[in-house]
Design an enzyme around this catalytic site. Structure first.
Site, PDB file in Angstrom:
ATOM      1  N   LYS A 180      30.160  53.055  95.645  1.00 52.50           N
ATOM      2  CA  LYS A 180      28.751  53.272  95.314  1.00 52.50           C
ATOM      3  C   LYS A 180      28.500  52.970  93.839  1.00 52.50           C
ATOM      4  O   LYS A 180      29.259  53.402  92.965  1.00 52.50           O
ATOM      5  CB  LYS A 180      28.382  54.718  95.631  1.00 52.50           C
ATOM      6  CG  LYS A 180      26.919  55.081  95.359  1.00 52.50           C
ATOM      7  CD  LYS A 180      26.666  56.530  95.760  1.00 52.50           C
ATOM      8  CE  LYS A 180      25.235  56.964  95.501  1.00 52.50           C
ATOM      9  NZ  LYS A 180      24.999  58.368  95.934  1.00 52.50           N
ATOM     10  N   SER A 219      21.305  58.487  98.894  1.00 52.76           N
ATOM     11  CA  SER A 219      21.426  57.344  98.020  1.00 52.76           C
ATOM     12  C   SER A 219      22.709  56.551  98.250  1.00 52.76           C
ATOM     13  O   SER A 219      22.903  55.487  97.649  1.00 52.76           O
ATOM     14  CB  SER A 219      21.384  57.828  96.565  1.00 52.76           C
ATOM     15  OG  SER A 219      22.515  58.685  96.305  1.00 52.76           O
ATOM     16  N   SER A 261      22.467  63.033  99.781  1.00 50.45           N
ATOM     17  CA  SER A 261      22.684  61.621  99.477  1.00 50.45           C
ATOM     18  C   SER A 261      23.784  60.958 100.275  1.00 50.45           C
ATOM     19  O   SER A 261      23.847  59.733 100.336  1.00 50.45           O
ATOM     20  CB  SER A 261      23.000  61.455  97.983  1.00 50.45           C
ATOM     21  OG  SER A 261      22.028  62.069  97.183  1.00 50.45           O
TER      22      SER A 261
END
Length: 411
Positions: free
Chosen positions: A60, A129, A153
């Site tokens: 990420k 996210s 997330s």
């Protein structure tokens, strides 16, 4: 879907296979910010023994990989090159894994979506996210990807994309090398295709070995006091609970033993207050921030210190109460999200069903397997005690096996 162990036979072929799959899927899925094909091939060629030898990993893009940019989904970080690996990346390298590149994140791991689409239906959000990581695993590009969670997330995109996710207890794994949003709430995590692979990855990171108690005790929480829960999700929860009961687990309703609406609002207060301080430098450039992030930072700046300290007291008191409950049962079984991934790419869905547990710093596993009538994934979450992660992972594996049977093996 390749397993975590298949790469060990030929790391170079594992990386090349991942790159081929990425080329096939990326025009539609858009899960990757940067692909380090040369660096991945070089690392695979060197070879490193370990339980994850040769496993290609997506990282990420709030997490540092030495020599690669960490841009956090924002023009304010464009071109910023990491000088060292994040703690979690280093641990995975030591276990033999090979970073393939950086996956899409929402802006500073908040709500502004990136370009990623849900592999199960390109018109639906993959969540946020950790959207790029979840989509990259769901699309079969990599068997393992790194994410993080501050609200929902990781749990939410895992649910939306039909993959397994692990959120470590807050403070258990270092966030060194992460661009954080809220120090009291930020936690690293992992995403894999299924819980068995997830347990293997967690063991490679910190040595935890999944275990199943002789008698599984479960509280069931539908989350209906926090959100309108899709009937298909409630059905999935009910089927899983009934299947666990049929397999000799003890299941009971959580009821109102935890004041989840108060905890969800407390989480929002803590997150806003800390984000305003974590991103103080970025807040000086409001023209370069999305509206949702500007509003979060403005709320945080308006929050008095006394209100923040009261919120932290509320969290500490509730944590004592919930940890006591989690000595009476092993896990809380709940929806991972209110329903399937919403249609549209302009929003990432609500994290409300994760807020109470993240405020308390609890470990969470997302268990995939169910689908709604349109074929979209529905994930369930298991919340556990931070000192009993091995038990949480073992029960999650057991639950996944049951879900596979009751849902017809949809993985």
């Amino acid at each position: 879907m390749r397993s975590l162990t298949s790469a060990a036979h030929d790391p170079r072929e594992a990386v090349d296979s991942a790159l081929r799959r990425l080329d096939e899927t990326e025009p539609d899925i858009r899960a990757w910010v940067l692909v380090d094909a040369e660096g991945a091939r070089e690392a695979a060629g060197r070879g490193t023994d370990g339980p994850l030898r040769g496993v290609p990993v997506g990282v990420k893009d709030i997490i540092d990989v030495a020599g690669l940019p960490t841009e956090c989904g924002s023009p304010l970080r464009r071109g910023r090159i990491a000088t060292s690996d994040a703690w979690l990346v280093d641990r995975l390298r030591r276990a033999g894994a090979v970073p393939l590149g950086k996956t899409v994140t929402t802006e500073f791991a908040y709500f502004q979506p990136g370009p990623t689409r849900n592999p199960h239906n390109l018109a639906h959000t993959p969540g946020g996210s950790s959207s790029g990581s979840a989509a990259a695993v769901a699309a079969g590009v990599v068997p393992l990807a790194l994410g993080s969670q501050t609200a929902g997330s990781l749990t939410r995109p895992a649910s939306f994309c039909g993959v397994a996710g692990y959120v470590a207890p807050v403070g258990a794994w270092s966030t060194r090398g992460f661009t954080g949003l809220s120090p009291s709430l930020d936690a690293p995590g992992l995403i894999t295709a299924g819980v068995t692979e997830l347990a293997a990855a967690v063991e490679a990171v910190d040595g935890t070995q999944a275990e199943v108690p002789d008698r599984i005790r479960v509280f069931v929480w539908p989350g209906t006091e926090l959100a309108d829960i899709d009937p298909a999700m409630l059905d999935a929860l009910d089927r899983a609970a009934r299947a666990l009961t049929a397999a000799d687990a003890e299941t009971n309703d959580l009821g109102s033993q935890i004041r989840t609406p108060e905890l969800a609002e407390t989480h929002a207060t803590v997150m806003a207050y800390e984000a305003a301080r974590s991103l103080a430098a970025e807040a000086e450039h409001p023209e370069s921030l999305s509206r949702p992030l500007r509003e979060l930072l403005e709320r945080g700046h308006r929050t008095p210190e006394g209100e923040y300290l009261t919120a932290q007291d509320t969290a500490r008191t509730a944590r004592v109460r919930v940890l006591d409950l989690l000595t009476q049962v092993d896990v809380i079984l709940a929806p991972a999200a209110p329903g399937p991934a919403p249609h549209g790419l302009d929003a990432t869905g609500t994290p409300v069903l994760s807020r109470p547990w993240q405020l308390l710093g609890l470990p969470v596993v997302t268990v995939p397997g169910h689908r709604d009538p349109h074929g979209m994934p529905l994930g369930l979450q298991l919340i556990g005690h931070p000192d009993r992660v091995a038990r949480l992972l073992g029960i999650a594996q057991h639950t996944e096996a049951i879900v596979q049977e009751t849902a017809g093996g949809t993985r």
